[in-house]
Enzyme design. Structure first.
Site, PDB file in Angstrom:
ATOM      1  N   LYS A  41      -0.715  -6.533  -9.532  1.00 41.37           N
ATOM      2  CA  LYS A  41      -1.765  -6.430  -8.519  1.00 41.37           C
ATOM      3  C   LYS A  41      -1.415  -5.311  -7.542  1.00 41.37           C
ATOM      4  CE  LYS A  41      -2.591  -8.523  -4.570  1.00 41.37           C
ATOM      5  NZ  LYS A  41      -3.319  -7.444  -3.855  1.00 41.37           N
ATOM      6  N   CYS A  79       9.985   1.111   3.879  1.00 41.56           N
ATOM      7  CA  CYS A  79      10.954   0.083   4.249  1.00 41.56           C
ATOM      8  C   CYS A  79      12.317   0.656   4.610  1.00 41.56           C
ATOM      9  CB  CYS A  79      11.092  -0.954   3.143  1.00 41.56           C
ATOM     10  SG  CYS A  79      11.797  -0.305   1.619  1.00 41.56           S
ATOM     11  N   PHE A  87       0.810  -1.220   0.000  1.00 42.46           N
ATOM     12  CA  PHE A  87       0.000   0.000   0.000  1.00 42.46           C
ATOM     13  C   PHE A  87       0.839   1.265   0.000  1.00 42.46           C
ATOM     14  CE2 PHE A  87       0.761  -0.548   4.571  1.00 42.46           C
ATOM     15  CZ  PHE A  87       1.085   0.749   4.959  1.00 42.46           C
TER      16      PHE A  87
END
Length: 518
Positions: free
Chosen positions: A179, A287, A155
């Site tokens: 996706k 991250c 996301f």
């Protein structure tokens, strides 16, 4: 600011067309800044997922046979149209991902740079040749595409992960099924329009929405060559297992727990500026976000004081408010999880010096998913908040003895994504670069994200597999090497590299049958 888009019906993009999936379950799409439902996202049926794969496979043969210059021409067009529509693309990110609009613009700009890098594929994809291997034999290594790839995005960076995967994959001749996250799919709706606008051949890029059942249709599908993911380490491991069963290539970037190491000779103003961006940019949902500040005793107290002061000045609120620095986290569930970690930190004995729960926001944002800057001091390395990925604006400050102590803590971590050191000392710098057990190192920067020309990715639990994204690593993952041995001499006679007939002196007395061409 651009006008609100109205209720957003997210659709699949298959074979160059927007596809409705009326039989699919629909889940709500939220604006995290307000908590309002702003649209709905279809959960693709297995049949719809398979149609996307078949579309990509049908397009593959003709796409791979396009000249590399023509394929790259589409990337040039993509880059141009993205630049022309930068504000609209950034707005799409700020609506459903709720990254502050200034950061959303930065994300789109970085993706444009990545597409620019992918435009150099004619150079990056070049193979190798070695003449004179055995007189009249030439060896070559050529790069070729593999087929259909599937990609799963998280996301937090709906644009960046698209850039890491798709431009490199299609530029070298593959086709793709992508996706997006169901929590931030709107950016890819805009990109689907761009694919149509630039005339990208049907089926080269397909967009499918849904849950983990979508990639599960790829693992053993005979027409899928590989799977890419940016996500959590547990999810990366699950996908790795699935790809192992199906003998698929896998490029899987997982979780992180990143250190900012503060040495006694740091420049405090530079450190604090970078600390705020690293730890509170994107609400800590990236991250490479700084999560642990490791400070030596000589400056520990000063670092704590400056961090608290700077953290209190971070303005939290709506993603479109120009006076705001940090927007919300992605969902009510994410907010609850972060607050649970704060409780764990308190219960385990860490000192909560700044509590970001229930920050003050405007009335229209009272139902948004906000967590303010949160700071713990006197954290020990064994504590949960120092070991597990929180994925929010929560900072743990650890007192270290020296650089060796910091390096030992980094080495002991499950993750190995990034680590940064703040120092003016050349010895500290070089030792840290050499010994920090991570995939990406920063010196006097808070976010050690490499530019698009270099590989991006960690080690240990932060990378499942061997290949990283972008740069030459991206080319390596999306291509396969084909080694060619060519005898170019006429049938009669044997020729050596200099073109003259030469007797071949035997090195053994008996007959020899070689296992290679000679």
């Amino acid at each position: 600011m651009m006008g609100a888009p109205g209720f957003i019906n997210i659709r699949h993009f298959i074979d160059g067309e927007w596809v409705e999936d009326p039989s699919a379950d629909q889940i709500p799409l939220y604006n995290p800044s307000t908590g309002d439902v702003i649209g709905q996202v279809p959960m693709a049926s297995t049949e719809t997922s398979l149609k996307a794969v078949e579309s990509a496979y049908a397009a593959y043969d003709s796409w791979r046979r396009q000249s590399v210059s023509r394929r790259v021409g589409f990337l040039f067009d993509m880059r141009r149209v993205m630049e022309e529509n930068l504000e609209e693309l950034a707005y799409a990110i700020a609506i459903d991902q709720a990254k502050h609009i200034s950061e959303a613009r930065g994300e789109v700009q970085r993706v444009i740079q990545i597409v620019e890098t992918a435009c150099s594929i004619p150079t990056l994809i070049q193979g190798e040749a070695l003449e004179g291997i055995a007189g009249n034999i030439v060896g070559r290594v050529v790069r070729s595409p593999l087929g259909v790839f599937g990609g799963v995005a998280p996301f937090n960076f709906p644009a960046l992960v698209f850039g890491w995967f798709i431009p490199f994959a299609i530029g070298v001749g593959n086709t793709f099924v992508f996706k997006p996250s169901t929590q931030s799919p709107y950016f890819m709706q805009k990109m689907g329009d761009i694919f149509t606008r630039i005339g990208l051949p049907k089926g080269v890029i397909n967009i499918i929405h849904g849950n983990r059942q979508v990639p599960e249709t790829w693992y053993e599908h005979p027409r899928v060559s590989g799977v890419c993911l940016v996500g959590s380490t547990p999810t990366a491991k699950q996908i790795a297992q699935g790809c192992g069963r199906g003998a698929k290539r896998a490029m899987l970037l997982g979780g992180a727990k990143n250190f900012l190491v503060a040495m006694e000779d740091l420049q405090m103003d530079i450190f604090i500026e970078n600390f705020v961006n690293s730890c509170y940019g994107s609400a800590g949902q990236r991250c490479l976000a700084g999560s642990i500040v490791a400070a030596v005793p000589e400056i520990y107290d000063a670092v704590v004081e400056k961090i608290i002061e700077a953290s209190k000045n971070v303005v939290v609120g709506d993603a479109f408010d120009p006076s705001v620095y940090m927007g919300p986290v992605i969902s009510a569930g994410a907010k609850a999880k972060i607050e649970q970690y704060i409780e764990i930190g308190i219960k385990e004995g860490s000192n909560l010096v700044l509590d970001g729960r229930n920050p003050t926001v405007s009335e229209k944002n009272r139902n948004g998913y906000f967590v303010g800057p949160t700071v713990f001091t006197e954290v020990t390395p064994c504590r949960t908040i120092a070991r597990q990925e929180i994925f929010g604006p929560v900072v743990s400050i650890i007192r270290i003895k020296d650089l060796d102590d910091a390096l030992a803590l980094i080495r002991a971590q499950e993750f190995g994504n990034g680590a940064c050191i703040f120092t003016q000392n050349l010895y500290y710098t070089e030792k840290f670069i050499a010994e920090a057990d991570v995939g990406m190192v920063g010196v006097n920067v808070g976010i050690c994200a490499p530019h698009p020309y270099l590989p991006f990715g960690g080690i240990k639990g932060s990378l499942i597999g061997t290949d990283k994204v972008q740069g030459k690593d991206g080319i390596d993952f999306f291509t396969q090497n084909k080694t060619v041995t060519v005898r170019f001499a006429p049938p009669a006679g044997q020729y050596v590299a200099d073109g003259h007939n030469q007797p071949v002196k035997p090195i053994v007395s008996g007959p020899v049958r070689s296992c290679v061409a000679g």
